[in-house]
Write a protein that holds these residues in place. Structure first.
Motif, mmCIF file in Angstrom:
data_model
loop_
_atom_site.group_PDB
_atom_site.id
_atom_site.type_symbol
_atom_site.label_atom_id
_atom_site.label_comp_id
_atom_site.label_asym_id
_atom_site.label_seq_id
_atom_site.Cartn_x
_atom_site.Cartn_y
_atom_site.Cartn_z
ATOM 1 N N LEU A 1 -5.316 -17.880 7.915
ATOM 2 C CA LEU A 1 -5.688 -17.280 6.639
ATOM 3 C C LEU A 1 -5.700 -18.313 5.520
ATOM 4 N N MET A 2 -6.370 -17.960 4.427
ATOM 5 C CA MET A 2 -6.337 -18.813 3.240
ATOM 6 C C MET A 2 -4.893 -18.949 2.773
ATOM 7 N N GLY A 3 -4.538 -20.152 2.352
ATOM 8 C CA GLY A 3 -3.178 -20.412 1.902
ATOM 9 C C GLY A 3 -2.255 -20.902 2.998
ATOM 10 N N ALA A 4 -2.725 -20.892 4.241
ATOM 11 C CA ALA A 4 -1.878 -21.332 5.355
ATOM 12 C C ALA A 4 -1.692 -22.848 5.357
ATOM 13 N N GLY A 5 -2.596 -23.578 4.696
ATOM 14 C CA GLY A 5 -2.459 -25.027 4.606
ATOM 15 C C GLY A 5 -3.433 -25.808 5.461
ATOM 16 N N LYS A 6 -4.516 -25.191 5.890
ATOM 17 C CA LYS A 6 -5.441 -25.849 6.811
ATOM 18 C C LYS A 6 -6.010 -27.158 6.255
ATOM 19 N N THR A 7 -6.430 -27.144 5.010
ATOM 20 C CA THR A 7 -7.032 -28.350 4.433
ATOM 21 C C THR A 7 -5.959 -29.386 4.103
ATOM 22 N N THR A 8 -4.862 -28.960 3.518
ATOM 23 C CA THR A 8 -3.775 -29.883 3.170
ATOM 24 C C THR A 8 -3.199 -30.534 4.419
ATOM 25 N N VAL A 9 -2.876 -29.723 5.401
ATOM 26 C CA VAL A 9 -2.312 -30.238 6.653
ATOM 27 C C VAL A 9 -3.369 -31.014 7.422
ATOM 28 N N GLY A 10 -4.598 -30.527 7.393
ATOM 29 C CA GLY A 10 -5.680 -31.224 8.067
ATOM 30 C C GLY A 10 -5.851 -32.649 7.559
ATOM 31 N N ALA A 11 -5.737 -32.841 6.250
ATOM 32 C CA ALA A 11 -5.861 -34.192 5.675
ATOM 33 C C ALA A 11 -4.759 -35.103 6.193
ATOM 34 N N ARG A 12 -3.558 -34.572 6.299
ATOM 35 C CA ARG A 12 -2.429 -35.372 6.810
ATOM 36 C C ARG A 12 -2.623 -35.706 8.289
ATOM 37 N N CYS A 13 -3.075 -34.727 9.062
ATOM 38 C CA CYS A 13 -3.325 -34.971 10.486
ATOM 39 C C CYS A 13 -4.453 -35.984 10.678
ATOM 40 N N ALA A 14 -5.519 -35.844 9.903
ATOM 41 C CA ALA A 14 -6.642 -36.777 10.005
ATOM 42 C C ALA A 14 -6.196 -38.203 9.702
ATOM 43 N N ALA A 15 -5.377 -38.365 8.666
ATOM 44 C CA ALA A 15 -4.880 -39.697 8.315
ATOM 45 C C ALA A 15 -4.046 -40.275 9.457
#
Length: 181
Positions: free
Chosen positions: A12-26
């Motif tokens: 769901l929105m707010g779960a952190g997909k983009t924020t966490v995704g950026a950290r995982c991608a890095a």
């Protein structure tokens, strides 16, 4: 099929997909692709504008193309999926074929607090955000479960802790074989 599987984040929105995704991608040395951003780039409109001007069905069709394009990438990616991606049977099939899928989850009140100031969420524009997220959680749970290789409760974790947990799940689901870690 990429040499190393994509990592896809759903929830769901707010779960952190983009924020966490950026950290995982890095950490993995990969590009982060956000399906909502892909749709916006192609349409030349924000998600909210697409919903308002063309309706949810048009948005979902564009989203399906974005998911297919991301999964078809020969370079292994981290894919941050819009909250409704997994509700589409074609999207679920594409994600299951080419990705390790991790479901980021949390209680609706926590997720609502995380998106409290965000006015660009068309499904949260009116009414009680917690009640809307509760309803979405109930209606999407089976789709998320059918798609996910792992589920991570983000409630009491920092984004870095969530990323660490996601990467551990990714590693476990790829036999530890992925680049950049």
């Amino acid at each position: 099929m990429p040499a190393s599987r994509h990592l896809a984040l759903i929830g769901l929105m707010g779960a952190g997909k983009t924020t966490v995704g950026a950290r995982c991608a890095a950490r993995l040395g990969r590009e982060l692709v956000d399906t909502d951003a892909l749709v916006e780039a192609v349409a030349g409109l924000t998600v909210a504008e697409i919903f308002a001007n063309h309706g949810e069905a048009a948005f979902r069709a564009m989203e399906r193309t974005a998911v297919a394009d991301a999964v078809a990438s020969p370079a292994a990616l981290v894919i941050s999926c819009g909250g409704g991606v997994a509700t589409d049977v074609e999207n679920r099939a594409a994600l299951r074929r080419g990705c390790v899928v991790v479901w980021l989850d949390g209680p609706s009140d926590v997720l609502a607090a995380r998106v409290a100031g965000d006015t660009g969420r068309p499904l949260l524009t009116s009414g009680d955000r917690v009640a809307t997220l509760d309803r979405l959680a109930r209606t999407r749970a089976d789709a998320y479960g059918a798609c996910a290789d792992a589920r991570v409760d983000t409630t009491n974790l920092t984004p870095d802790e969530v990323a660490e947990t996601v990467l551990a799940e990714y590693s476990a689901n790829t036999g530890g074989a992925h680049d950049g870690a």
